[in-house]
Design a protein around this motif. Structure first.
Motif, PDB file in Angstrom:
ATOM      1  N   ARG A  38       0.806  -0.950  -0.228  1.00  8.70           N
ATOM      2  CA  ARG A  38      -0.434   0.074   0.481  1.00  8.70           C
ATOM      3  C   ARG A  38       0.713   1.260   0.281  1.00  8.70           C
ATOM      4  O   ARG A  38       1.169   1.483   1.155  1.00  8.70           O
ATOM      5  CB  ARG A  38      -1.112  -0.207   1.047  1.00  8.70           C
ATOM      6  CG  ARG A  38      -1.646   1.525   1.549  1.00  8.70           C
ATOM      7  CD  ARG A  38      -2.883   1.242   0.308  1.00  8.70           C
ATOM      8  NE  ARG A  38      -4.269   1.905   0.520  1.00  8.70           N
ATOM      9  CZ  ARG A  38      -4.638   2.583   0.071  1.00  8.70           C
ATOM     10  NH1 ARG A  38      -4.852   2.353  -0.879  1.00  8.70           N
ATOM     11  NH2 ARG A  38      -5.706   3.314  -0.078  1.00  8.70           N
ATOM     12  N   VAL A  39       1.234   1.318  -1.076  1.00  6.86           N
ATOM     13  CA  VAL A  39       2.742   2.810  -1.535  1.00  6.86           C
ATOM     14  C   VAL A  39       1.770   3.958  -1.106  1.00  6.86           C
ATOM     15  O   VAL A  39       0.999   4.171  -2.327  1.00  6.86           O
ATOM     16  CB  VAL A  39       3.100   2.888  -2.675  1.00  6.86           C
ATOM     17  CG1 VAL A  39       4.317   3.716  -2.892  1.00  6.86           C
ATOM     18  CG2 VAL A  39       3.906   1.134  -2.529  1.00  6.86           C
ATOM     19  N   TRP A  40       1.738   5.030  -0.136  1.00  5.85           N
ATOM     20  CA  TRP A  40       1.487   6.199  -0.361  1.00  5.85           C
ATOM     21  C   TRP A  40       2.888   7.170  -1.163  1.00  5.85           C
ATOM     22  O   TRP A  40       3.474   7.495  -0.514  1.00  5.85           O
ATOM     23  CB  TRP A  40       1.004   6.833   0.703  1.00  5.85           C
ATOM     24  CG  TRP A  40       0.649   8.623   0.298  1.00  5.85           C
ATOM     25  CD1 TRP A  40      -0.535   9.425   0.537  1.00  5.85           C
ATOM     26  CD2 TRP A  40       1.328   9.332   1.283  1.00  5.85           C
ATOM     27  NE1 TRP A  40      -0.153   9.742   0.151  1.00  5.85           N
ATOM     28  CE2 TRP A  40       0.709  10.143   1.028  1.00  5.85           C
ATOM     29  CE3 TRP A  40       2.587   9.689   2.012  1.00  5.85           C
ATOM     30  CZ2 TRP A  40       0.591  11.777   1.344  1.00  5.85           C
ATOM     31  CZ3 TRP A  40       3.222  11.513   2.444  1.00  5.85           C
ATOM     32  CH2 TRP A  40       2.241  11.685   2.119  1.00  5.85           C
ATOM     33  N   THR A  41       2.095   7.210  -2.353  1.00  5.37           N
ATOM     34  CA  THR A  41       3.522   7.588  -3.416  1.00  5.37           C
ATOM     35  C   THR A  41       4.242   9.573  -2.945  1.00  5.37           C
ATOM     36  O   THR A  41       4.763   9.817  -3.040  1.00  5.37           O
ATOM     37  CB  THR A  41       3.128   8.814  -4.443  1.00  5.37           C
ATOM     38  OG1 THR A  41       2.033   8.588  -4.799  1.00  5.37           O
ATOM     39  CG2 THR A  41       2.769   7.008  -5.186  1.00  5.37           C
ATOM     40  N   PHE A  48      -2.049   6.443  -4.405  1.00  3.87           N
ATOM     41  CA  PHE A  48      -2.048   4.693  -3.746  1.00  3.87           C
ATOM     42  C   PHE A  48      -1.199   4.693  -4.891  1.00  3.87           C
ATOM     43  O   PHE A  48      -1.465   4.034  -6.561  1.00  3.87           O
ATOM     44  CB  PHE A  48      -2.735   4.092  -3.485  1.00  3.87           C
ATOM     45  CG  PHE A  48      -2.798   4.483  -2.262  1.00  3.87           C
ATOM     46  CD1 PHE A  48      -1.921   4.768  -0.702  1.00  3.87           C
ATOM     47  CD2 PHE A  48      -4.333   6.180  -1.534  1.00  3.87           C
ATOM     48  CE1 PHE A  48      -2.341   5.533   0.479  1.00  3.87           C
ATOM     49  CE2 PHE A  48      -4.483   6.319   0.215  1.00  3.87           C
ATOM     50  CZ  PHE A  48      -3.386   6.482   0.353  1.00  3.87           C
ATOM     51  N   ALA A  49      -0.132   3.702  -4.814  1.00  3.34           N
ATOM     52  CA  ALA A  49      -0.073   2.505  -6.041  1.00  3.34           C
ATOM     53  C   ALA A  49       0.643   1.610  -5.602  1.00  3.34           C
ATOM     54  O   ALA A  49       0.331   1.375  -4.132  1.00  3.34           O
ATOM     55  CB  ALA A  49       1.138   2.692  -6.489  1.00  3.34           C
ATOM     56  N   ASP A  50       1.199   0.406  -5.881  1.00  4.63           N
ATOM     57  CA  ASP A  50       0.872  -1.147  -5.118  1.00  4.63           C
ATOM     58  C   ASP A  50       2.827  -1.639  -5.310  1.00  4.63           C
ATOM     59  O   ASP A  50       2.647  -3.007  -4.902  1.00  4.63           O
ATOM     60  CB  ASP A  50      -0.063  -2.198  -6.095  1.00  4.63           C
ATOM     61  CG  ASP A  50       0.099  -2.188  -7.294  1.00  4.63           C
ATOM     62  OD1 ASP A  50       1.011  -1.397  -8.189  1.00  4.63           O
ATOM     63  OD2 ASP A  50      -0.491  -3.247  -7.308  1.00  4.63           O
ATOM     64  N   ALA A  51       3.313  -1.700  -6.653  1.00  5.87           N
ATOM     65  CA  ALA A  51       4.327  -1.678  -6.179  1.00  5.87           C
ATOM     66  C   ALA A  51       5.456  -0.762  -6.938  1.00  5.87           C
ATOM     67  O   ALA A  51       5.162   0.591  -6.688  1.00  5.87           O
ATOM     68  CB  ALA A  51       4.675  -2.640  -7.487  1.00  5.87           C
ATOM     69  N   ILE A  52       7.113  -0.971  -6.119  1.00  9.61           N
ATOM     70  CA  ILE A  52       7.763  -0.319  -6.733  1.00  9.61           C
ATOM     71  C   ILE A  52       8.944  -0.873  -7.216  1.00  9.61           C
ATOM     72  O   ILE A  52       9.429  -1.402  -6.737  1.00  9.61           O
ATOM     73  CB  ILE A  52       8.301   0.902  -5.354  1.00  9.61           C
ATOM     74  CG1 ILE A  52       7.008   1.382  -4.505  1.00  9.61           C
ATOM     75  CG2 ILE A  52       9.155   2.113  -5.311  1.00  9.61           C
ATOM     76  CD1 ILE A  52       7.369   1.832  -3.043  1.00  9.61           C
ATOM     77  N   GLY A  53       9.737  -0.428  -8.647  1.00  9.07           N
ATOM     78  CA  GLY A  53      11.193  -0.381  -8.639  1.00  9.07           C
ATOM     79  C   GLY A  53      12.464   0.140  -8.152  1.00  9.07           C
ATOM     80  O   GLY A  53      11.908   1.118  -8.883  1.00  9.07           O
ATOM     81  N   ILE A  54      13.411  -0.692  -8.062  1.00 13.77           N
ATOM     82  CA  ILE A  54      14.556  -0.044  -7.283  1.00 13.77           C
ATOM     83  C   ILE A  54      15.403  -0.046  -8.463  1.00 13.77           C
ATOM     84  O   ILE A  54      15.543  -1.717  -8.772  1.00 13.77           O
ATOM     85  CB  ILE A  54      14.793   0.138  -6.058  1.00 13.77           C
ATOM     86  CG1 ILE A  54      13.410   0.925  -5.764  1.00 13.77           C
ATOM     87  CG2 ILE A  54      16.315   1.235  -5.868  1.00 13.77           C
ATOM     88  CD1 ILE A  54      13.497   0.343  -4.118  1.00 13.77           C
ATOM     89  N   THR A  55      16.556   0.659  -8.284  1.00 14.66           N
ATOM     90  CA  THR A  55      17.673   0.483  -9.755  1.00 14.66           C
ATOM     91  C   THR A  55      18.598   1.311  -8.929  1.00 14.66           C
ATOM     92  O   THR A  55      18.748   2.227  -8.645  1.00 14.66           O
ATOM     93  CB  THR A  55      18.029   0.778 -10.647  1.00 14.66           C
ATOM     94  OG1 THR A  55      16.958  -0.503 -11.866  1.00 14.66           O
ATOM     95  CG2 THR A  55      20.029   0.126 -11.128  1.00 14.66           C
TER      96      THR A  55
END
Length: 554
Positions: A38-41, A48-55
């Motif tokens: 549960r991503v509060w941007t 809200f979003a449901d996923a985060i990608g990191i590099t």
């Protein structure tokens, strides 16, 4: 338990195909994907979003579809099992090294009787060697009814131990007779500009010293070694990371935190980001350092300055237009000569430095706002982002000035629920209507950012958020909120700790939001702050703190 699975099993063949297509277009594959969250941007109340990608250290994708498109066969998937993720918390006001040292010093914060105060000091003194200074403190005379402690309370139990214990607001210190002697403070010691040496009816020092007078005893105590300072700062960093804090601002009157973090940074990873605001009077030294070394990097940044203009409400040294209700002989003090402040501020601003000023009383805030307006007019337009630290007691006209002058109100909501226990005795009901006026500042269009003022208040941001949203005083006497019209929403409180804080430190293009290209600074909690009763927020458990894409806690 939060689990991990290989990305292939989690997202399936179609996602892999999309990720390979993205890779073929030249996009780097993700190092890690946090999913089922549960991503509060940080963009607004319901974003809200449901996923985060990191590099590396950056966020590359937000939302399941975007994350799937950038995943590769080596991408690690982390299933957060519905946990709440928000941008890393930025604390805009800490006295970091002082507070870090206090982690291993005696605390008097919970003492509520004279007898317990004396006993706690006696016990701490027995644990020290003869001649070793007893510091720490964080005492609060209002917990035992308001009687001011004096050297007479503690002399008998500390004959060989110099005592210098500070009030929790950091503006007032109690010394015993040995400490007074070592500091050279006698009945003949002249008053200190910007400070107070309290004296009894016979002219003898009582042991209470305030504001600038503290320098007399600090010189007697002497500086800590670099090794002692660095060890304390490491403890403070660990505590901050354990609370979801990913960056702190340190508006201090010394270089101690800056120099310690610089040493730690040279030796390796600080783990926590720092924006160090240095003494305004040292503006030329800071400007020269920037010319030689630049403004730092994402871990240690310099470029801000701070001046203390008045004192504190609890010590009756905050500067008001009208006298204190419980001491009509005073309306507070001015710590820094207004002419000096104006000259330093003008030159610092001309050198491109950010300026922050401590102001608590209503007159102090108006004088600082006047000075900032004059400096901005003299030096011409630029993105300067003046800050007033605390901005506690304001005239209604001042709130509109914050917005009109683009002065940031750097506020500490926990003080409202703490001071609300006794503030009416200091300044009466009428002046309290525009005290800690967070909602009114926001409604007037002012920018605000939140901080703790650690060690004056807990470094943990959750009690501060609760204080801002509910305004329930610590004594339980205002269950509906102390001046409830000044409550703010959960979204406003979180924004003040994230994107508002980033703006206050000139990092809003890389911090304060969960968005592609931003630094991967995240705080992960076990419950959605927007879905719970705010009464329970302090029961939330921090699961992970991620700074620059690396998990630092959890």
């Amino acid at each position: 338990m939060i689990g991990r699975r290989h990305f292939c099993g989690a997202l399936g063949a179609s996602a892999l195909a999309a990720s390979w297509q993205a890779a073929a277009r030249g996009a780097p594959p993700l190092d890690r994907a946090y999913v089922n969250a549960r991503v509060w941007t940080g963009h607004g109340h319901a974003h809200f979003a449901d996923a985060i990608g990191i590099t590396g250290e950056r966020i590359m994708a937000v939302g399941g579809e975007a994350v799937r498109a950038l995943a590769g066969p080596s991408t690690e998937i982390v299933d957060l099992e519905g946990a709440f993720v928000m941008p890393g918390i930025i604390d805009c006001h800490t006295h970091f090294t002082k507070a870090a040292f206090m982690l291993s010093q005696p605390s008097l914060r919970d003492v509520d009787t004279r007898e317990a105060f004396v006993e706690r000091i006696a016990r701490a003194a027995r644990a020290l060697g003869p001649g070793e200074w007893l510091q720490g403190g964080n005492w609060d005379q209002d917990r035992w009814g308001g009687a001011m402690p004096s050297r007479d309370w503690i002399d008998a139990v500390t004959p060989d131990t110099p005592v210098a214990v500070i009030r929790y607001d950091l503006h007032m210190m109690l010394l015993n007779s040995l400490a007074l002697r070592l500091a050279g403070i006698t009945r003949d010691t002249p008053d200190v500009p910007g400070g107070v040496i309290e004296r009894d009816a016979n002219g003898e020092p009582t042991g209470i010293i305030k504001d600038a007078a503290k320098e007399l005893v600090l010189r007697a105590i002497g500086p800590a070694t670099d090794a002692q300072i660095d060890a304390a700062v490491h403890k403070g960093i660990a505590l901050a990371l354990s609370k979801g804090v990913t960056q702190v601002h340190t508006p201090e009157l010394e270089w101690i935190t800056h120099d310690a973090v610089e040493r730690i940074h040279r030796a390796g990873d600080t783990g926590l980001r720092f924006y160090c605001l240095l003494p305004l009077k040292d503006w030329s030294r800071l400007a020269e350092r920037i010319r030689e070394q630049g403004r730092g990097d994402a871990w240690l940044r310099r470029g801000g300055t701070k001046v203390v203009f008045d004192g504190s409400l609890g010590s009756r040294t905050a500067r008001f237009y009208e006298p204190y209700a419980d001491d009509p002989l005073t309306r507070g003090i001015i710590v820094t000569d207004p002419a000096d402040m104006r000259a330093w501020m003008r030159e610092a601003d001309r050198a491109g430095l950010q300026v922050a000023a401590h102001a608590i009383g209503d007159e102090a805030n108006d004088i600082v706002l006047d000075t900032m307006a004059a400096v901005a007019k003299a030096n011409g337009p630029r993105d300067r982002r003046f800050r007033i630290e605390h901005a506690q007691h304001l005239k209604p006209t001042a709130m509109r000035r914050f917005a009109r002058q683009n002065v940031i109100a750097s506020v500490q909501p926990y003080h409202a629920v703490d001071d609300g226990r006794w503030a009416v005795r200091r300044i009466g009901e009428e002046r309290l209507k525009t005290t800690y006026a967070f909602h009114s500042l926001i409604a007037a269009g002012a920018r605000i950012c939140f901080g703790s003022d650690w060690p004056v208040a807990p470094l943990d941001p959750l009690p501060t958020i609760k204080a801002a949203v509910l305004r329930e005083t610590l004594d339980g006497l205002h269950p509906g909120g102390w001046f409830p019209e000044q409550r703010v929403s959960m979204a406003e409180a979180l924004a003040a700790y994230t994107r508002g804080a980033a703006y206050a430190g000139f990092t809003e293009k890389s911090q304060g939001l969960i968005a592609p290209g931003y630094l991967a600074d995240l705080a992960v909690f076990d419950r959605d702050f927007f879905a719970i009763d705010p009464e329970t927020i302090t029961e939330a458990k921090l699961l992970r703190t991620i700074v620059g894409g690396v998990q630092k806690f959890g």
